[in-house]
Design a protein around this motif. Structure first.
Motif, PDB file in Angstrom:
ATOM      1  N   TYR A   1      -6.974   1.214  -2.766  1.00 21.54           N
ATOM      2  CA  TYR A   1      -5.516   1.087  -2.791  1.00 21.54           C
ATOM      3  C   TYR A   1      -5.042  -0.090  -1.952  1.00 21.54           C
ATOM      4  CZ  TYR A   1      -5.679   3.033   1.912  1.00 21.54           C
ATOM      5  OH  TYR A   1      -5.944   3.226   3.238  1.00 21.54           O
ATOM      6  N   LYS A   2      -5.942  -0.714  -1.192  1.00 21.67           N
ATOM      7  CA  LYS A   2      -5.574  -1.793  -0.282  1.00 21.67           C
ATOM      8  C   LYS A   2      -5.272  -3.072  -1.053  1.00 21.67           C
ATOM      9  CE  LYS A   2      -8.084  -0.004   3.704  1.00 21.67           C
ATOM     10  NZ  LYS A   2      -9.106  -0.272   4.743  1.00 21.67           N
TER      11      LYS A   2
ATOM     12  N   ASP B   1       0.830  -1.207   0.000  1.00 25.48           N
ATOM     13  CA  ASP B   1       0.000   0.000   0.000  1.00 25.48           C
ATOM     14  C   ASP B   1       0.864   1.257   0.000  1.00 25.48           C
ATOM     15  OD1 ASP B   1      -2.103  -1.756   0.182  1.00 25.48           O
ATOM     16  OD2 ASP B   1      -2.411  -1.486   2.327  1.00 25.48           O
TER      17      ASP B   1
END
Length: 336
Positions: free
Chosen positions: A280-281, A221
């Motif tokens: 975005y994880k 991340d």
């Protein structure tokens, strides 16, 4: 004032929980679709008379599909994060071309009746071992100098990939035509006649590698922000990237040596995942990509093998669709 602060905290918690539930909804749906496609793949056309034979053929094939889907999806997500580019896949490292060269050299020098060809377990171990060792040697040489970076690695990988493909094409032109027909079957990804012993070796290798990388997935991340930001936020960027590149090479070597090269599968499923999952994880991205990849391979194999009843490998169809999608991505990026 204290009541207002508490109410704001409650609202923030409820918003975060609702957004998290929204993120997991596609995963739940994909899990259901994958389960249905797997069940159909196993039971379609099965009756009391052929159930034992059908299961002995279909279960290993399904396991091989799952291993291939998982390793390719994971490798592509991580590789695109490291390179910060959504149109690149690990195939630019030249491992697909190296696999093709290894098989071509064996056929060219020893022939189709060689033990290295007829013994699938030995062929698998040689291919995986040679591809992984070649990757280690490449990384060690490139990252030894302080000025080396990931872009230089990609450039060298593409050059070696072109060299390996040229050498393979040259030997294939002068090889015996009968042996060339046998070689072609090795160079197209196929899930037919999967060797159970090879599956056990592949599963064991993956289980050994997963603990090596599991704790570092959370760093992706931050790495997606770029090298400078990752270093400023306390990530040992070079060490983590090297570790991920090693794992990518191992996973890609396993999937390629197990069923053959599936060049555009990772590009296709990972970009579809990024379009659907606006997050975005990487734990969510990796999980979703694996499910999309698994559904694509299982449903594609089911459609071609059971419904349409074609002899065409599913990899040919996936590479055709993926190639068209790749051209679409290139045109889309050029307009931006």
């Amino acid at each position: 004032m204290q009541v207002n602060v508490q109410s704001q905290d409650v609202n923030l918690n409820s918003i975060s929980k609702s957004s998290l539930n929204k993120s997991y909804k596609p995963i739940y749906l994909l899990t259901i679709l994958v389960s249905i496609s797997m069940i159909l793949f196993l039971i379609l056309g099965v009756n009391k008379e052929n159930i034992s034979y059908a299961m002995s053929q279909r279960v290993p094939k399904l396991v091989a599909i799952a291993l291939t889907a998982g390793t390719i999806a994971f490798s592509t997500v991580v590789f695109q994060t490291i390179t910060n580019n959504r149109i690149l896949t690990p195939s630019v490292l030249g491992l697909d071309s190296l696999y093709e060269l290894i098989q071509t050299v064996i056929f060219f020098t020893l022939g189709a009746s060689s033990l290295l060809i007829t013994n699938k377990k030995l062929n698998f171990i040689i291919c995986v071992g040679f591809m992984v060792l070649s990757s280690f040697a490449l990384y060690k040489v490139l990252f030894k100098s302080k000025g080396a970076n990931i872009l230089f690695l990609l450039l060298v990988g593409m050059i070696f990939g072109t060299l390996f493909s040229s050498l393979s094409s040259f030997m294939q032109m002068i090889i015996d035509p009968n042996e060339f027909l046998v070689l072609q079957n090795k160079l197209f990804a196929s899930f037919n006649n999967v060797n159970v012993d090879i599956l056990l070796i592949a599963i064991l290798m993956i289980l050994i590698v997963i603990p090596f990388i599991y704790d570092d997935i959370k760093y992706l991340d931050v790495i997606s922000l770029g090298r400078d930001h990752a270093i400023n936020l306390g990530i040992n960027y070079d060490k983590v990237v090297k570790k991920f590149l090693v794992v990518i090479s191992i996973f890609l070597s396993i999937s390629t040596a197990l069923v053959g090269p599936v060049t555009f599968l990772g590009l296709l499923v990972v970009n579809i995942t990024r379009q659907v999952m606006k997050t975005y994880k990487h734990n969510i991205l990796i999980c979703t990509s694996v499910l999309v990849s698994l559904f694509t391979l299982v449903s594609g194999q089911l459609l071609i093998e059971r419904i349409i009843k074609l002899n065409t490998p599913v990899s040919v169809v996936i590479n055709l669709i993926g190639g068209v999608y790749f051209m679409y991505l290139l045109l889309k990026e050029s307009k931006i």
